[in-house]
Enzyme design. Sequence first.
Site, PDB file in Angstrom:
ATOM      1  N   GLY A 180       0.842  -1.187   0.000  1.00  0.00           N
ATOM      2  CA  GLY A 180       0.000   0.000   0.000  1.00  0.00           C
ATOM      3  C   GLY A 180       0.874   1.232   0.000  1.00  0.00           C
ATOM      4  O   GLY A 180       2.086   1.159  -0.267  1.00  0.00           O
ATOM      5  N   ALA A 266       4.157  -3.589   6.770  1.00  0.00           N
ATOM      6  CA  ALA A 266       3.286  -2.495   6.329  1.00  0.00           C
ATOM      7  C   ALA A 266       1.990  -3.092   5.806  1.00  0.00           C
ATOM      8  O   ALA A 266       1.578  -2.846   4.674  1.00  0.00           O
ATOM      9  CB  ALA A 266       3.987  -1.668   5.251  1.00  0.00           C
ATOM     10  N   GLY A 268      -1.095  -2.746   6.972  1.00  0.00           N
ATOM     11  CA  GLY A 268      -2.312  -2.073   7.398  1.00  0.00           C
ATOM     12  C   GLY A 268      -2.193  -1.492   8.790  1.00  0.00           C
ATOM     13  O   GLY A 268      -1.118  -1.498   9.399  1.00  0.00           O
ATOM     14  N   HIS A 441       0.575  26.265 -20.676  1.00  0.00           N
ATOM     15  CA  HIS A 441       1.604  25.475 -21.353  1.00  0.00           C
ATOM     16  C   HIS A 441       2.957  26.167 -21.205  1.00  0.00           C
ATOM     17  O   HIS A 441       3.038  27.389 -21.339  1.00  0.00           O
ATOM     18  CB  HIS A 441       1.263  25.340 -22.840  1.00  0.00           C
ATOM     19  CG  HIS A 441       2.327  24.671 -23.638  1.00  0.00           C
ATOM     20  ND1 HIS A 441       2.489  23.296 -23.641  1.00  0.00           N
ATOM     21  CD2 HIS A 441       3.307  25.181 -24.442  1.00  0.00           C
ATOM     22  CE1 HIS A 441       3.521  22.995 -24.421  1.00  0.00           C
ATOM     23  NE2 HIS A 441       4.029  24.118 -24.922  1.00  0.00           N
TER      24      HIS A 441
END
Length: 462
Positions: A180, A266, A268, A441
Amino acid sequence: MNYDLIVIGSGPGGYVAAIRASQLGLKTAIVEKSELGGVCLNWGCIPTKALLKSAQVFDYIKHAKDYGINVGESTSDFGAVVKRSRGVADNMSKGIAFLLKKNKIDVIAGVGKLIGANKVDVTDAAGAQKMYDAKHIILATGARSRELPNIKIDGKKVIGYREAMTLAEQPKSMIVMGSGAIGSEFAYFYNSMGTKVTLVEYLPTILPIEDADVSKEITKAFKKSGITVMTGASVESVDTSGNTCKVKIKTGDLVEDMECDVVLSAVGIQTNLENLGLELVGVKTDKGKVLVDDFYATNIKGVYAIGDIVKGPALAHVASAEGIICVEKIAGHHPEPLNYGNIPGCTYTSPEVASVGMTEKAAKDAGYELKVGKFPFSASGKASAAGAKEGFVKVVFDAKYGEFLGAHMVGMNVTEMIAEIVVARKLETTGMEIIKSVHPHPTMSEAIMEAAAQAYGECIHL
């Protein structure tokens, strides 16, 4: 002491709620057991972005020759990188203290607990207890790293996000469990700093909640940068008894043995609901979340909950929005309920990821007939000039009415671009209105207009 409002927790939900309440004339106090600003400011959003900026600068230096700049051999000072990150977090925490003082909010240091619908007991660091009364109480206690039952975080060899930010030494190798936002950001950071990184994801794609094209693009970028990506895989066990971590990773029927210095979990987060007095007062919960209505009131009159401890995306900006809506309702205003379908998500890897709304697959599954446009940054003049041609902007419209269903971006600075889409969707802007809105632009943001034009067969630069 009597207050109109007491907020328990000073993260981006709690402190924002307290400040908005004070602005609306409520006598307000905030209870915090640790640092002001909570996890996001001290151990999450802010310090990780400082680490990632150092990694980005290091990447720039390593590729300076691509820009016609010659520099000598460069090395990183991992300790100094960590020190800078902590300094950024500390300064931000002081800023929160200033804001609370400016808004005449009392800060009560200690652990807050409900002992009644209108009563909070606070235990300070010395163990002394004091009771406070309030007409309204908001719970904003956030969350922490979730542990897998078979892989316990020991803070040394198996670490969570807190330890990942403050390691004394840079590991030579690391296995990251979970891809995640947290896992992917740390995978990018440590890889950029020179650590050999393996990213393990249980689901078929990394960043699994993102559009399939986004996941595919980030996978390609990660592999190009040297990260080993393993999807459809799970870490079965970690043996920390030796000098290194011996890790068993299962992919399908194959079990592979790997070795690394550190494993980063990692996978949750887990909500902080323990010892809040919820059972004592009778506040209803379900699957680790406090049950609330559209304005964050619980089933107990005068008690509210916001942020990671209620249903919805566990994101700082969501908690802040919930806090504002909650206190405006308390103050007698008429706020709109939060539209959880229009919440932007950002991942600060390099290239960055940003998205909002429905993925192409979700929109198809919902029965929409679609117009989909995709503009690659390889066709962008600004991206080419910046040396950042990776990625794209993808937009999804309802073909019948032109409704802006979603947008998904990969590229440099796309986390700064996604807000245009959030506002456009809030205002019910159509695809043609985006096309006919003149974009400057050269910019990265004109890719949004180009992608919309591509969806309607009007793209000039593809």
